[in-house]
Design a protein around this motif. Structure first.
Motif, mmCIF file in Angstrom:
data_model
loop_
_atom_site.group_PDB
_atom_site.id
_atom_site.type_symbol
_atom_site.label_atom_id
_atom_site.label_comp_id
_atom_site.label_asym_id
_atom_site.label_seq_id
_atom_site.Cartn_x
_atom_site.Cartn_y
_atom_site.Cartn_z
ATOM 1 N N HIS A 23 7.104 56.471 114.616
ATOM 2 C CA HIS A 23 8.062 55.282 114.859
ATOM 3 C C HIS A 23 9.197 55.036 113.773
ATOM 4 C CE1 HIS A 23 4.495 53.601 117.470
ATOM 5 N NE2 HIS A 23 4.075 54.620 116.064
ATOM 6 N N LYS A 24 10.181 53.784 113.718
ATOM 7 C CA LYS A 24 11.305 53.629 112.699
ATOM 8 C C LYS A 24 10.210 52.299 112.637
ATOM 9 C CE LYS A 24 14.569 57.079 114.559
ATOM 10 N NZ LYS A 24 14.721 57.701 113.634
ATOM 11 N N TYR B 292 7.219 57.748 109.821
ATOM 12 C CA TYR B 292 6.551 56.837 109.195
ATOM 13 C C TYR B 292 5.221 56.037 110.399
ATOM 14 C CZ TYR B 292 5.929 51.046 109.737
ATOM 15 O OH TYR B 292 5.818 50.288 109.723
ATOM 16 N N SER C 246 11.358 57.580 105.809
ATOM 17 C CA SER C 246 10.162 56.115 106.915
ATOM 18 C C SER C 246 10.856 56.632 108.226
ATOM 19 C CB SER C 246 10.145 55.185 105.938
ATOM 20 O OG SER C 246 9.614 55.485 105.373
ATOM 21 N N TYR C 247 12.698 56.854 108.061
ATOM 22 C CA TYR C 247 13.393 56.182 109.105
ATOM 23 C C TYR C 247 13.377 58.091 109.915
ATOM 24 C CZ TYR C 247 15.063 51.583 108.519
ATOM 25 O OH TYR C 247 15.219 49.965 108.442
ATOM 26 N N ALA C 248 13.452 58.938 108.951
ATOM 27 C CA ALA C 248 12.773 60.579 109.368
ATOM 28 C C ALA C 248 11.864 60.860 110.123
ATOM 29 C CB ALA C 248 13.276 61.483 108.838
ATOM 30 N N GLN C 249 11.551 60.203 111.217
ATOM 31 C CA GLN C 249 10.094 60.065 111.639
ATOM 32 C C GLN C 249 9.068 60.503 110.785
ATOM 33 O OE1 GLN C 249 10.864 62.408 115.195
ATOM 34 N NE2 GLN C 249 11.588 60.845 116.482
ATOM 35 N N TYR D 140 3.087 58.798 114.384
ATOM 36 C CA TYR D 140 4.060 58.886 112.799
ATOM 37 C C TYR D 140 5.775 59.049 113.924
ATOM 38 C CZ TYR D 140 1.425 59.964 109.757
ATOM 39 O OH TYR D 140 0.912 60.750 108.177
ATOM 40 N N THR E 250 12.041 48.312 110.989
ATOM 41 C CA THR E 250 12.663 47.623 110.813
ATOM 42 C C THR E 250 13.161 47.105 109.980
ATOM 43 O OG1 THR E 250 11.382 45.940 110.817
ATOM 44 C CG2 THR E 250 11.396 46.871 113.207
ATOM 45 N N GLY F 147 3.969 55.407 106.586
ATOM 46 C CA GLY F 147 4.494 56.517 105.385
ATOM 47 C C GLY F 147 4.036 56.851 105.428
ATOM 48 N N THR G 6 14.352 56.650 103.670
ATOM 49 C CA THR G 6 14.597 57.901 104.651
ATOM 50 C C THR G 6 13.639 58.845 104.939
ATOM 51 O OG1 THR G 6 14.658 59.197 102.909
ATOM 52 C CG2 THR G 6 16.545 58.229 102.839
#
Length: 465
Positions: free
Chosen positions: A265-266, A409, A404-407, A263, A268, A415, A402
């Protein structure tokens, strides 16, 4: 003397709705959908459902020991355990079936509650009863709703409350009944849903959008602010009570506190903009489209991308296995049905030149008399009122991005956020097209009706497995 026989007054039919063939078909689809839901729920034992160990532990500890340890709200599981107590006391079923029967009862209650809320909302959205029935038939036949209510998942309670939240927001918007009491009730329902699971917070901006997106948004600023703060206050109170009872912080998600490096990951940006129907057709099985938000949503709407309705993981079968080939066929058919669904939605979102012309003078007056923010909302509403229903998907999509970008993902599965929140909102994209059937005459409304009937039939077919 001749006696005159009075003319016979035709009796008023007690159920005039059954005189319309479209209404009869819609009611039939709803009943068939309910039957498929019940049969499907009974056909999949709890020990074969996803997260079965986690669900069993919550229900078992609450039923036997009165203990509940989870970040998820207790309300849904408390309903199930309450029914278990009732069923056990009556001796209606054996011990091995009591949990499943109780879960089916609660899920059926949640589904019925959701459908009643959608029916009440349809009474405010549409002029004709048969249009509302069409709307309910589409919901009952959608595989994504069938998947939801077959299994033990706390989102069932959230979804059952969502339609009533929308209904109350529409009542307040149209100044029906007592707006202050309705605003308090709406805040309470929102707080219960949010305290059941934090992801339900998407319902709050959705209801506020329904309130404010209208011809005179300034009138709803104060009610919207009061609903916002009241919901926050009630939610915090329920969160505190949850912590006192369970000792578990409400914001602690298992996938975050006990997650592996998968998890960390960020994503693209192109993950959320990339749509490749050719790739979705070639590889429609779960995890094959984890790099495309659009493809996953498209495949899951009338298919089963997340494999909820399979009692074995399709993605682990050999490519030449009969079950794998069957799943691919069903997924591709669902992709075609989803394409027709979005095409019907697109018809309703096309600009209405007649509507724009009628409201053009009123829009100019609005710009002169209102401030810039109010004028912008009001004029967009006057020209393109159908954009409201497109906007209902903004909040859940924003939440997915949001999170997914908050670690949170995992590129292998895409996610941890429940996709159902987005899929639920898509059914409201049909509101403009359904309204179009009432406002126009001729070939286009008939084509829409035929396509909707075809979508319902295909949805029923996709749900029977």
């Amino acid at each position: 003397m001749d006696m005159k026989i009075p003319a016979r007054v035709p009796s008023k039919k007690p159920f005039p709705i059954f005189q319309d063939s479209y209404s009869v078909i819609a009611i039939g689809v709803i009943l068939i959908g309910m039957l498929i839901l019940l049969v499907g729920a009974w056909s999949y034992p709890l020990d074969q459902q996803q997260d079965n160990g986690y669900q069993f532990s919550l229900i078992g500890n609450l039923y036997k020991n009165g203990e509940y340890i989870s970040y998820v709200g207790i309300y849904y599981y408390a309903l199930i355990t309450t029914v278990i107590h009732w069923v056990s006391a009556i001796g209606l079923t054996s011990d091995e079936n009591v949990v499943q029967m109780s879960a089916i009862f609660v899920n059926t209650l949640c589904f019925t509650t959701f459908m009643l809320g959608a029916y009440k909302s349809g009474g405010l959205l549409f002029r004709e009863k048969r249009t509302t029935l069409f709307f309910l038939a589409i919901i009952a036949a959608m595989p994504v709703f069938q998947s939801q209510f077959r299994y033990v998942r706390c989102e069932n309670l959230i979804l059952s409350l969502s339609s009533w939240c929308l209904y109350l927001a529409l009542l307040i918007k149209h100044n029906k009944y007592r707006p202050k009491q309705l605003a308090l009730l709406l805040s309470l329902l929102l707080a219960i849903a949010i305290s059941q699971k934090i992801t339900a917070i998407v319902l709050l901006p959705t209801c506020l959008a329904v309130l404010l997106f209208q011809s005179d948004p300034a009138k709803q600023f104060i009610p919207a602010i009061s609903i916002l703060f009241t919901t926050a206050l009630l939610s915090c109170t329920l969160w505190f009570g949850h912590y006192q009872f369970t000792g578990v912080p409400f914001f602690r998600h298992n996938a975050v506190t006990h997650q592996t490096e998968d998890y960390f990951h960020k994503p693209t940006p192109d993950l959320f903009t990339r749509v490749n129907p050719v790739d979705a057709w070639k590889k429609p099985i779960r995890n094959d489209q984890s790099d495309s938000f659009g493809n996953v949503l498209w495949l899951d709407l009338y298919g089963d991308y997340w494999e909820y309705r399979y009692n074995y993981p399709i993605r682990r079968l050999p490519r030449d296995h009969e079950g794998y080939a069957f799943a691919v066929q069903r997924a591709r058919f669902g992709l075609l049905v989803g394409t027709v669904f979005f095409a019907v939605c697109a018809v309703g979102f096309l600009p209405n030149k007649k509507q724009i012309t009628e409201n053009e003078s009123e829009s100019r007056i609005t710009i002169e008399k209102r401030n810039l923010t109010v004028s912008l909302i009001q004029n967009v509403h006057l020209r393109y009122p159908q954009l409201l229903w497109l906007g209902l998907s903004v909040a859940p999509i924003f939440m997915l991005i949001t999170a997914s970008y908050a670690q949170a993902y995992d590129p292998g599965i895409f996610g941890i956020v429940k996709w159902e929140y987005i899929s639920w909102s898509l059914v409201y994209w049909l509101v403009p097209s359904l309204s179009l059937m009432e406002s126009e005459e001729g070939r286009r409304p008939q084509i829409i009706r035929i396509l909707l009937l075809a979508i319902c039939s295909a949805g029923i077919y996709q749900s029977i497995y």
